[in-house]
Design an enzyme around this catalytic site. Structure first.
Site, mmCIF file in Angstrom:
data_model
loop_
_atom_site.group_PDB
_atom_site.id
_atom_site.type_symbol
_atom_site.label_atom_id
_atom_site.label_comp_id
_atom_site.label_asym_id
_atom_site.label_seq_id
_atom_site.Cartn_x
_atom_site.Cartn_y
_atom_site.Cartn_z
ATOM 1 C CE LYS A 71 89.720 59.555 52.457
ATOM 2 N NZ LYS A 71 90.168 60.962 52.276
ATOM 3 C CB SER A 146 88.150 63.066 54.905
ATOM 4 O OG SER A 146 88.939 62.978 53.731
ATOM 5 C CB SER A 170 91.590 64.625 53.457
ATOM 6 O OG SER A 170 90.438 65.299 53.844
HETATM 7 N N1 GLN Z 1 88.570 68.980 55.509
HETATM 8 C C1 GLN Z 1 88.373 69.351 54.145
HETATM 9 C C2 GLN Z 1 86.921 69.208 53.766
HETATM 10 O O1 GLN Z 1 86.162 68.771 54.583
HETATM 11 C C3 GLN Z 1 89.271 68.551 53.253
HETATM 12 C C4 GLN Z 1 88.723 67.280 52.783
HETATM 13 C C5 GLN Z 1 89.647 66.498 51.926
HETATM 14 O O2 GLN Z 1 90.795 66.873 51.722
HETATM 15 N N2 GLN Z 1 89.141 65.410 51.380
HETATM 16 O O3 GLN Z 1 86.536 69.530 52.671
#
Ligand code: GLN
Length: 471
Positions: A71, A146, A170
């Site tokens: 990532k 994400s 994410s």
């Molecule tokens: N979807 C969650 C957010 O937007 C989780 C993001 C993540 O785990 N990096 O904060």
């Protein structure tokens, strides 16, 4: 190329193929599907590394030659690391994250940097400055976020495994949407050194793969104490692949599930997969117990208060001076404002403003302090659950993958898609999403297993057994 690390490795050892061929096939495949936008950059050294791995094919270490996607919020020395943000579009780290140096040391081949939501803020892969990631199986649908590119790359067969980061889901949420495994370890089991911070008390690096053995192999290779991360656990690196504890097995398990009233927002197709899974596990001898994680109405607010508060502080360093693209060269407040307004996308700006607000002196007690109290209630609630059960089974997401654009204009609805994942980050416990079925359209649906703090190895062993019962 077989799409499985262990099979590819066997084929290399028996001379049927080479790592060089495998890397070339993966790269060919990525290039042929570039419209998926799973990768932001391919590593120029991947082919060279594969040739070196081929030279030692008769004495391979545990993850030698594994093709892995990273990532783009994990620092890679000499390789652009952007967090999918305009702010860092030219940032080239001068050091490797601990996970990267451990992977390299053990012979992993870094294939490239995976697309993501900007600064890991999002649940759909749509907030990347470099364009959205497409779903690997259903074009026009979101792959989740994400860690959108990491999940899509693994599901599409572009690599054997991928690293992502999980602050509120994410890794697990995109894994569920793409039909692969996504594991978030206990807080501290994997060093965060070199992971560009979003919300430090919630962030964990996690692992994607198409089979649980590959998840275990990667976890064993990158976990363990790190002098560069003071929040890193003192426990030794995990040994989940070769040291399977056979004394625990699914026949005698007690699995906690949420009471009915906490599953109300579940879509019918996810509900069907969830119910079928529970039926199969009951037949196999598992006992289920309805136990609730306290304060369910506070999970999402608690997460979004803590995450945005920490993000507003972590992202303060991008001012065009210390870090980040500079827009206007006049050293004045205007320069900082101009750089931050230009460099950060809408969602990141929204989070910074929300975080600054909940930390401001007039509202600190009402929001941030209350969220810290709710966090303690959730942590204690989980302790009591795991006094009564070995594991907890939950949906990973309330719905199957949705269409691109469907939720992007409604942040609140997007935030609600994290309903089942955020509590594990709030409590720091290990959690994994495993592929559990499909809806009528053929879109993948994942379910989630959670265990008590630092029982990551047990969670991986049991997930392997449980997944084999329902597939
Ligand atoms: N979807 C969650 C957010 O937007 C989780 C993001 C993540 O785990 N990096 O904060």
């Amino acid at each position: 190329m077989t799409n499985s690390y262990s099979k590819d490795r066997e084929n290399v050892i028996s001379g049927i193929t080479t790592f060089d061929t495998i890397v070339q096939q993966h790269i060919g495949n990525i290039n042929a599907n570039s419209s998926m936008n799973a990768f932001l950059l391919l590593n120029d050294n991947a082919i060279q590394s594969s040739k070196e791995t081929d030279k030692r094919a008769c004495s391979l270490s545990s993850i030698d030659g594994i093709n892995i996607a990273i990532k783009d919020n994990i620092s890679t020395k000499g390789i652009r690391t952007t967090c999918a943000s305009k702010m860092l579009q030219d940032f080239i780290p001068v050091y490797d994250a601990t996970v990267i140096s451990r992977l390299k040391q053990k012979g992993a081949i870094i294939l490239g940097k995976a697309n993501m939501d900007e600064f890991a803020m999002g649940s759909s892969g749509e907030t990347s400055y470099f364009g959205a990631t497409d779903h690997p199986l259903f074009s026009g649908y979101v792959p989740g976020g994400s860690s959108s590119g990491s999940a899509a790359a693994v599901a599409a067969g572009f690599c054997h495994a991928a690293l992502g980061s999980d602050t509120g889901g994410s890794v697990r949420q995109p894994a569920a949407f793409c039909g692969v495994y996504g594991f978030k370890p206990s807080y501290g089991r994997i060093s965060r050194y070199g992971l560009i911070a979003f919300a430090s008390s919630l962030d964990q690096i996690g692992i994607f793969a198409r089979d649980i053995d590959t998840v275990s192999l990667v976890f064993d290779s990158i976990s363990g104490e790190d002098e560069y991360d003071s929040t890193c656990s003192r426990l030794s690196p995990s040994d989940s692949f070769s040291n399977v504890d056979n004394s625990i097995d699914y026949h005698s398990l007690t699995i906690a599930i949420l009471p009915e009233n906490e599953l109300l927002g579940l879509s019918q197709d996810v509900r069907k997969v969830y119910d079928t899974t529970i039926q199969s596990l009951k037949k196999a001898g598992c006992t289920f117990k309805e136990l609730s994680i306290p304060a369910s109405s506070a999970w999402i607010p608690t997460y979004y208060i803590l995450a945005t508060a920490e993000a507003s502080s972590n992202l303060a360093r991008y001012d065009g001076v210390r870090y980040g693209a500079r827009v206007n060269n006049d050293i004045s407040q205007d320069m900082t404002t101009a750089s931050r307004s230009d460099g950060f996308g809408k969602e990141v700006q929204r989070r910074i403003m929300l975080g600054t607000y909940v930390l401001s002196s007039g509202y600190y007690e009402a929001y941030y302090k209350k969220a810290q109290k709710a966090r303690r209630v959730i942590v204690n609630g989980y302790k009591s659950i795991f006094d009564q059960a070995d594991l907890m089974l939950l949906p990973t997401t309330p719905t199957a993958p949705f269409k691109r654009g469907e939720k992007s204009s409604n942040p609140l609805e997007m935030y609600l898609s994290d309903y089942f994942t955020v509590s594990a980050n709030i409590a720091g416990i290990p959690a994994i999403s495993f592929p559990a079925g499909y809806n009528d359209q053929g879109l993948p649906i994942g379910l989630q297993l959670q265990a008590t703090f630092n029982q990551d190895e047990k969670l991986l062993h049991l997930t392997k057994q449980i997944a084999s019962l329902i597939v």
